[in-house]
Write a protein that holds these residues in place. Structure first.
Motif, PDB file in Angstrom:
ATOM      1  N   LYS A 122       0.803  -1.235   0.000  1.00 17.76           N
ATOM      2  CA  LYS A 122       0.000   0.000   0.000  1.00 17.76           C
ATOM      3  C   LYS A 122       0.828   1.273   0.000  1.00 17.76           C
ATOM      4  CE  LYS A 122      -3.986  -2.097   2.317  1.00 17.76           C
ATOM      5  NZ  LYS A 122      -4.961  -1.966   3.418  1.00 17.76           N
ATOM      6  N   ILE A 123       2.127   1.193  -0.237  1.00 21.29           N
ATOM      7  CA  ILE A 123       2.975   2.384  -0.239  1.00 21.29           C
ATOM      8  C   ILE A 123       3.775   2.431  -1.539  1.00 21.29           C
ATOM      9  CG2 ILE A 123       4.864   1.241   0.998  1.00 21.29           C
ATOM     10  CD1 ILE A 123       5.327   3.909   2.458  1.00 21.29           C
ATOM     11  N   PHE A 124       3.976   3.639  -2.059  1.00 26.38           N
ATOM     12  CA  PHE A 124       4.679   3.810  -3.331  1.00 26.38           C
ATOM     13  C   PHE A 124       6.166   3.485  -3.187  1.00 26.38           C
ATOM     14  CE2 PHE A 124       1.064   6.709  -3.522  1.00 26.38           C
ATOM     15  CZ  PHE A 124       0.520   6.414  -4.767  1.00 26.38           C
ATOM     16  N   LYS A 151      15.051   0.944  -5.328  1.00 26.36           N
ATOM     17  CA  LYS A 151      13.712   1.427  -4.988  1.00 26.36           C
ATOM     18  C   LYS A 151      13.650   1.819  -3.510  1.00 26.36           C
ATOM     19  CE  LYS A 151      11.472   0.781  -8.921  1.00 26.36           C
ATOM     20  NZ  LYS A 151      10.429  -0.234  -9.051  1.00 26.36           N
ATOM     21  N   TRP A 152      13.079   3.003  -3.274  1.00 28.78           N
ATOM     22  CA  TRP A 152      12.824   3.500  -1.923  1.00 28.78           C
ATOM     23  C   TRP A 152      11.323   3.679  -1.754  1.00 28.78           C
ATOM     24  CZ3 TRP A 152      16.563   6.000   1.625  1.00 28.78           C
ATOM     25  CH2 TRP A 152      17.901   5.804   1.240  1.00 28.78           C
ATOM     26  N   THR A 153      10.805   3.370  -0.568  1.00 24.48           N
ATOM     27  CA  THR A 153       9.421   3.707  -0.287  1.00 24.48           C
ATOM     28  C   THR A 153       9.312   5.203  -0.033  1.00 24.48           C
ATOM     29  OG1 THR A 153       9.850   3.012   2.008  1.00 24.48           O
ATOM     30  CG2 THR A 153       8.679   1.478   0.585  1.00 24.48           C
ATOM     31  N   ASP A 171       7.419   8.016   1.852  1.00 25.04           N
ATOM     32  CA  ASP A 171       6.663   7.997   3.112  1.00 25.04           C
ATOM     33  C   ASP A 171       6.502   9.406   3.660  1.00 25.04           C
ATOM     34  OD1 ASP A 171       5.548   7.453   5.551  1.00 25.04           O
ATOM     35  OD2 ASP A 171       7.104   6.076   6.225  1.00 25.04           O
ATOM     36  N   ILE A 172       5.333  10.013   3.445  1.00 25.93           N
ATOM     37  CA  ILE A 172       5.111  11.369   3.926  1.00 25.93           C
ATOM     38  C   ILE A 172       4.875  11.419   5.430  1.00 25.93           C
ATOM     39  CG2 ILE A 172       4.209  12.115   1.699  1.00 25.93           C
ATOM     40  CD1 ILE A 172       1.401  12.021   2.934  1.00 25.93           C
ATOM     41  N   GLY A 173       4.829  10.255   6.077  1.00 29.16           N
ATOM     42  CA  GLY A 173       4.726  10.213   7.527  1.00 29.16           C
ATOM     43  C   GLY A 173       6.064  10.070   8.213  1.00 29.16           C
ATOM     44  N   ALA A 174       7.145  10.020   7.422  1.00 28.02           N
ATOM     45  CA  ALA A 174       8.487   9.873   7.984  1.00 28.02           C
ATOM     46  C   ALA A 174       9.179  11.228   8.058  1.00 28.02           C
ATOM     47  CB  ALA A 174       9.317   8.912   7.137  1.00 28.02           C
ATOM     48  N   PHE A 175       9.815  11.498   9.160  1.00 21.55           N
ATOM     49  CA  PHE A 175      10.527  12.753   9.374  1.00 21.55           C
ATOM     50  C   PHE A 175      11.663  12.906   8.380  1.00 21.55           C
ATOM     51  CE2 PHE A 175      14.173  14.925  11.215  1.00 21.55           C
ATOM     52  CZ  PHE A 175      13.631  16.099  11.725  1.00 21.55           C
ATOM     53  N   ASP A 176      12.392  11.802   8.143  1.00 22.42           N
ATOM     54  CA  ASP A 176      13.618  11.909   7.361  1.00 22.42           C
ATOM     55  C   ASP A 176      13.798  10.720   6.439  1.00 22.42           C
ATOM     56  OD1 ASP A 176      14.049  10.119   9.396  1.00 22.42           O
ATOM     57  OD2 ASP A 176      15.361  11.449  10.524  1.00 22.42           O
ATOM     58  N   MET A 177      15.017  10.555   5.959  1.00 23.25           N
ATOM     59  CA  MET A 177      15.349   9.546   4.962  1.00 23.25           C
ATOM     60  C   MET A 177      16.285   8.530   5.606  1.00 23.25           C
ATOM     61  SD  MET A 177      16.818  10.450   1.179  1.00 23.25           S
ATOM     62  CE  MET A 177      16.932   9.214  -0.124  1.00 23.25           C
ATOM     63  N   VAL A 210      15.519  -0.445  -0.777  1.00 24.07           N
ATOM     64  CA  VAL A 210      16.785   0.146  -0.312  1.00 24.07           C
ATOM     65  C   VAL A 210      16.582   0.929   0.980  1.00 24.07           C
ATOM     66  CG1 VAL A 210      18.585   1.836  -0.854  1.00 24.07           C
ATOM     67  CG2 VAL A 210      17.795   0.227  -2.602  1.00 24.07           C
ATOM     68  N   GLY A 211      15.494   1.717   1.043  1.00 23.65           N
ATOM     69  CA  GLY A 211      15.300   2.553   2.214  1.00 23.65           C
ATOM     70  C   GLY A 211      13.950   3.241   2.189  1.00 23.65           C
ATOM     71  N   ASN A 212      13.758   4.137   3.131  1.00 24.00           N
ATOM     72  CA  ASN A 212      12.505   4.864   3.285  1.00 24.00           C
ATOM     73  C   ASN A 212      12.777   6.359   3.164  1.00 24.00           C
ATOM     74  OD1 ASN A 212       9.613   4.676   3.946  1.00 24.00           O
ATOM     75  ND2 ASN A 212      10.175   5.815   5.790  1.00 24.00           N
ATOM     76  N   MET A 213      12.071   7.011   2.246  1.00 20.30           N
ATOM     77  CA  MET A 213      12.303   8.418   1.938  1.00 20.30           C
ATOM     78  C   MET A 213      11.218   9.272   2.573  1.00 20.30           C
ATOM     79  SD  MET A 213      12.556  10.112  -1.846  1.00 20.30           S
ATOM     80  CE  MET A 213      11.148   9.118  -2.328  1.00 20.30           C
ATOM     81  N   GLY A 214      11.636  10.180   3.463  1.00 16.71           N
ATOM     82  CA  GLY A 214      10.683  11.000   4.193  1.00 16.71           C
ATOM     83  C   GLY A 214      10.742  12.466   3.818  1.00 16.71           C
TER      84      GLY A 214
END
Length: 593
Positions: free
Chosen positions: A374-376, A389-391, A393-399, A467-471
């Motif tokens: 459910k996440i891009f 590829k990184w998710t 995530d507009i709910g994440a403070f940072d990367m 790879v990681g989560n992008m905030g």
């Protein structure tokens, strides 16, 4: 020992390979439990690849399927999603080969077998066969009963988690021996599921429409003014987006987070609304798992949009976890997925468009971003060499890099600033490192700060497929569009694309305490704050003799702590019930790291 011969003995024991190959369809129903939920299910299957699974847990209902062309699902609120991410497509290819028993062919070029010796499962002596494939990285371990050759256990190792299943209650159905009971555990996500069949039939006639997704997607909202609601103001605090949600005529702040698979409400706030939590299920955070319940959320309003009741999660202590007692919930997938969502960070404005009426007319970069859980997921390049590829995530403070990728690419040993991140599962240790560049959609930003986890957690940062989560510390430079229907992300340069945002120069992580005063949540080691003597849970009362409420509370304190290097403050705190004062001198925390 030939491992494939052990597999062939199993096929012979449960009915014979020819009879198994003759099965072209099936229907099953029974009872199941999932975490703290109890319910029933029905399952239809037909080759090639077609299936439909309906689960009814009383509290929620959901379904999953494949029409032979694409996989789909319908969540508890009726939202339809087509699954076309890379890993799903690969697993469909593997399943198609398994359905025609390609793995039973001596000359198969798609599957690789290894014999892993014998092992006892309970009191049963088993022969262990490992099967991998040339399409993806999944590995299956079969534990065959040495005496009757039935499967006792399987372990399915996928890059992100491990599924362990015990099989029992084998029954003869028209010459086919089939297990009627399964006990499954998913690691490290701490999920458990049991299945007890009450009926199993094969080679049954099934109407092909059973396998099709719903023709019409859910529309549980209504625009008050046409086809969109534009420029809804939001608060952007500490790289988090907050919106007002109106329930029963009362406005309260909610965090906006597309990483939340379902919206979440604080359990104490639930009581004030007269709602009753039901059921229990495990939630997945960044590095850990946590317990959730369900509630039926009453009609609500955001901007000029009215929403019908929805099932959402309830969580005890949500406001405390968000470090702000004024925030009572998280608007997640159930809210965002209904629209094309435009976020203009510089203008602090949110616009929501009906997906059937939206047409993009800008000059930004359109990125294909298939939804994954459910996440891009979007392609990102760090330092011109760390690609994948990184998710988003507009709910994440940072990367943040995920732990497996950081380990495989020797990033764990980099020097950085100690810090903690937090989600509903608690705090987890990271370090923040200055990199040279990060590129999204062809737009390159210089000198980004990216976190590296200190330990391998149980949550999303455990993923090897991402790879990681992008905030928001990266996204705030852009205007972004999230198009759920088309599974696309559109990126435009924002007004703040070239802006160098102020960074903390103290080493303090500041939240808002229950009494409204700024509270120190964490103190990074070897920083001005740690050298000055601050400790976690200190309550900040005054700065340079001025009461913090006159400075704007926690937001004002954070702004002061991001001023120029060398700025000095005398900070009065309540420490273990005693008033104390510390001298703090700001310093660039990343200059020499």
């Amino acid at each position: 020992m030939d491992p494939q011969q052990i597999l062939l003995k199993h096929f012979e024991a449960v009915g014979g390979l020819d009879r198994l190959k003759s099965i072209k369809s099936g229907y099953a129903e029974g009872k199941n439990t999932f975490d703290g939920l109890e319910g029933t299910f029905r399952n239809w299957e037909e080759t090639p690849l077609k299936y439909r699974l309906e689960e009814d847990y009383n509290v929620i209902k959901q379904s999953f399927g494949d029409n032979g062309k694409q996989s789909w699902s319908v969540d508890p609120n009726g939202k339809v999603q087509i699954h076309r991410d890379e890993e799903t497509l690969k697993r469909r290819k593997v399943k198609a080969l398994l359905e025609v028993y390609d793995h039973a062919r001596p000359d198969t070029r798609n599957f690789i077998f290894r014999y892993n010796g014998e092992k006892k499962i309970g009191e049963v002596n088993c022969q262990v066969v490992e099967m991998s494939n040339v399409i993806n990285d999944d590995i299956i371990f079969f534990f065959f009963n040495k005496e009757n050759h039935y499967i006792v256990k399987t372990i399915v190792k996928q890059p992100d988690f491990e599924i362990r299943t015990l099989f029992s209650d084998y029954r003869n159905i028209n010459g086919i021996i089939h297990p009627f009971h399964e006990d499954t555990e998913i690691f490290p996500r701490e999920k458990k599921e049991t299945i007890q069949l009450t009926r199993y039939d094969f080679n049954v006639k099934i109407n092909s429409t059973v396998f099709e997704p719903p023709e019409k997607d859910v529309e549980d909202f209504e625009f008050e003014n046409g086809e969109n609601s534009e420029n809804i103001p939001f608060y952007f605090v500490e790289n988090n987006i907050y919106l007002y949600v109106t329930i029963n005529g009362e406005k309260r702040l909610w965090l906006l987070d597309n990483g939340a698979s379902m919206s979440i409400i604080d359990a104490d706030y639930v009581k004030t609304l007269g709602l009753k939590p039901e059921g229990e299920i495990k939630g997945l955070g960044i590095a850990s798992v946590f317990d959730l319940s369900f509630v039926t959320f009453p009609p609500y309003r955001v901007g000029a949009i009215r929403f019908n009741p929805q099932k959402i999660f309830s969580y005890k202590g949500l406001s405390n976890k968000l470090y702000d007692s004024a925030v009572v919930g998280i608007l997640g997938h159930d809210f965002l997925s209904r629209f094309v969502v435009k976020i203009d960070y510089a203008s602090k404005a949110l616009s929501l468009y009906h997906p059937d009426k939206f047409k993009y007319k800008g000059s930004g970069k359109i990125i294909d971003a298939p939804l994954r859980d459910k996440i891009f997921a979007v392609p990102v390049i760090v330092d011109d060499k760390y690609k994948g590829k990184w998710t988003l995530d507009i709910g994440a403070f940072d990367m943040s890099f995920n732990y497996p990728y950081a380990k495989d690419n020797n990033l764990l040993g980099l020097k950085g600033l100690e810090r903690v991140s937090a989600d509903l599962g608690g705090q987890h240790a990271e370090k923040t490192v200055r990199f040279k560049s990060v590129e999204l959609g062809g737009y390159k930003l210089l000198n980004p700060l990216i976190n590296i986890p200190e330990i391998k957690g149980k949550g999303s940062n455990y993923s090897r497929e991402i790879v990681g989560n992008m905030g928001n510390n990266l996204l705030r430079h852009f205007v972004i569009y999230l198009d759920y229907k088309r599974q696309q992300v559109i990126v435009e340069k924002g007004k703040d694309f070239e802006k160098n945002f102020a960074e903390d120069k103290s080493g303090l992580l500041i939240g808002t305490g229950a009494d409204g005063f700024p509270e120190i949540v964490f103190v990074a080691s070897e920083t001005p704050a740690s050298k000055a003597g601050f400790t976690g849970s200190d309550i900040i009362r005054k700065i340079n003799g001025v009461n913090v409420d006159s400075l704007g509370g926690a937001d004002g304190v954070r702004a002061l702590l991001s001023k120029e290097e060398g700025t000095e403050y005398n900070i009065e705190v309540l420490h273990d019930g005693n008033i104390m004062e510390f001298k703090l001198v700001l310093k660039d925390l990343y200059k020499q790291r």
